[in-house]
Design a protein around this motif. Structure first.
Motif, short mmCIF file in Angstrom:
data_model
loop_
_atom_site.label_atom_id
_atom_site.label_comp_id
_atom_site.label_asym_id
_atom_site.label_seq_id
_atom_site.Cartn_x
_atom_site.Cartn_y
_atom_site.Cartn_z
N HIS A 3 4.18 -4.70 -0.51
CA HIS A 3 5.21 -5.12 0.47
C HIS A 3 6.56 -4.43 0.21
O HIS A 3 7.32 -4.20 1.14
CB HIS A 3 5.38 -6.64 0.45
CG HIS A 3 4.12 -7.37 0.76
ND1 HIS A 3 3.65 -7.54 2.05
CD2 HIS A 3 3.19 -7.95 -0.04
CE1 HIS A 3 2.51 -8.20 2.02
NE2 HIS A 3 2.21 -8.46 0.76
N LYS A 4 6.81 -4.09 -1.05
CA LYS A 4 8.10 -3.49 -1.38
C LYS A 4 8.22 -2.05 -0.85
O LYS A 4 9.31 -1.51 -0.76
CB LYS A 4 8.36 -3.53 -2.89
CG LYS A 4 7.46 -2.58 -3.68
CD LYS A 4 7.86 -2.49 -5.12
CE LYS A 4 6.92 -1.63 -5.95
NZ LYS A 4 6.04 -0.68 -5.32
N ILE A 17 7.50 -1.26 2.17
CA ILE A 17 7.72 -1.37 3.62
C ILE A 17 9.21 -1.49 3.93
O ILE A 17 9.90 -2.36 3.40
CB ILE A 17 6.96 -2.60 4.20
CG1 ILE A 17 5.47 -2.50 3.86
CG2 ILE A 17 7.19 -2.73 5.70
CD1 ILE A 17 4.76 -1.28 4.40
N ILE A 57 9.19 -4.53 9.13
CA ILE A 57 7.98 -5.02 9.80
C ILE A 57 8.21 -4.88 11.31
O ILE A 57 9.17 -5.42 11.84
CB ILE A 57 7.68 -6.49 9.43
CG1 ILE A 57 7.32 -6.59 7.94
CG2 ILE A 57 6.54 -7.04 10.29
CD1 ILE A 57 7.06 -8.00 7.45
N GLY A 67 -0.61 -0.60 7.80
CA GLY A 67 -1.02 -2.00 7.89
C GLY A 67 -2.00 -2.21 9.03
O GLY A 67 -2.22 -1.33 9.85
N TYR A 87 -2.61 0.35 1.82
CA TYR A 87 -1.87 -0.49 2.78
C TYR A 87 -2.71 -0.96 3.97
O TYR A 87 -2.21 -1.65 4.84
CB TYR A 87 -0.62 0.22 3.34
CG TYR A 87 0.30 0.81 2.29
CD1 TYR A 87 1.16 0.00 1.55
CD2 TYR A 87 0.28 2.18 2.01
CE1 TYR A 87 1.99 0.54 0.58
CE2 TYR A 87 1.11 2.73 1.05
CZ TYR A 87 1.96 1.91 0.34
OH TYR A 87 2.79 2.45 -0.61
N LEU A 121 -2.64 -4.81 4.74
CA LEU A 121 -1.45 -5.55 5.15
C LEU A 121 -1.76 -6.22 6.49
O LEU A 121 -2.25 -5.55 7.39
CB LEU A 121 -0.24 -4.62 5.33
CG LEU A 121 0.40 -4.03 4.08
CD1 LEU A 121 1.49 -3.03 4.48
CD2 LEU A 121 0.98 -5.12 3.18
#
Ligand code: 5GP
Length: 179
Positions: A2-3, A5, A8, A154, A163, A166
């Motif tokens: 997540h870091k 990204i 979103i 994702g 990824y 995600l």
């Protein structure tokens, strides 16, 4: 994960609603037909799974894998079939399920292959479209979202095979692929 990204773009909930909408539309358009749904591996695998659950019509599924970008973020323009279909497409209504149409090279190659194999009809559904980067004249029949010119990951889409898991779609920080 997540870091890496930056932002979103679409949450899991938003994507689910959009996929259900697409499924409903396709269900209405293909009533009374027997569709062959083709998943373009690997990026479309999650979209395909959710989409067919939202399609309330008789259908068959098959998978095709073509050469991708490898570990870069640009299309080489060279497309190669790595895994071919098991089900013959001759005389069938087929629907190609794509994750993203970028330059359009992958898709125009696939459409060409299916045409040469005498599919009865060929439709394309893509979750994401980047029309600004198109190098061939091509429009999907169904699409989820139009994307800006950024590299996203994702919901099945990867960078260097990572990824994909995600649950949302996000823009990857540039530093992840620039070093
Ligand atoms: P095209 O041949 O249209 O240039 O490339 C389409 C394929 O490139 C897509 O099916 C997808 O696998 C990959 N692709 C294009 N844009 C992106 C992106 O922003 N993120 C990821 N992960 N893959 C992309």
């Amino acid at each position: 994960m997540h870091k890496d990204i930056q932002e979103i773009l679409f949450t899991e909930e938003e994507i689910q609603l959009k996929v259900k909408e697409l499924g409903k539309q396709i269900t209405a358009d293909y009533a009374g037909r027997n569709l062959l749904v083709i998943c373009v591996l690997k990026g479309a695998f999650i979209f395909m799974a959710d989409l067919v659950k939202a399609m309330d019509i008789p259908l068959e599924i098959d998978f095709m894998a073509v050469s991708s970008y490898g570990v870069t973020t640009k299309s080489s323009g060279v497309v190669k079939i790595i895994k071919d279909l098991d089900i013959p497409v001759e005389g069938r209504d087929v629907m190609i399920v794509e994750d993203i149409i970028d330059s359009g090279l992958t898709l125009s190659y696939l459409i060409d292959v299916l045409e040469r194999r005498n599919a009865l009809s060929i439709a394309v559904v893509t979750l994401f479209d980047k029309p600004a980067r198109r190098t061939v004249d091509l429009e999907p029949d169904y699409k989820g979202y139009t994307l800006p010119d950024a590299f996203v990951v994702g919901y099945g889409l990867d960078y260097a095979e990572k990824y994909r898991n995600l649950p949302y779609i996000g823009i990857l920080k540039e530093k992840v692929y620039s070093n």
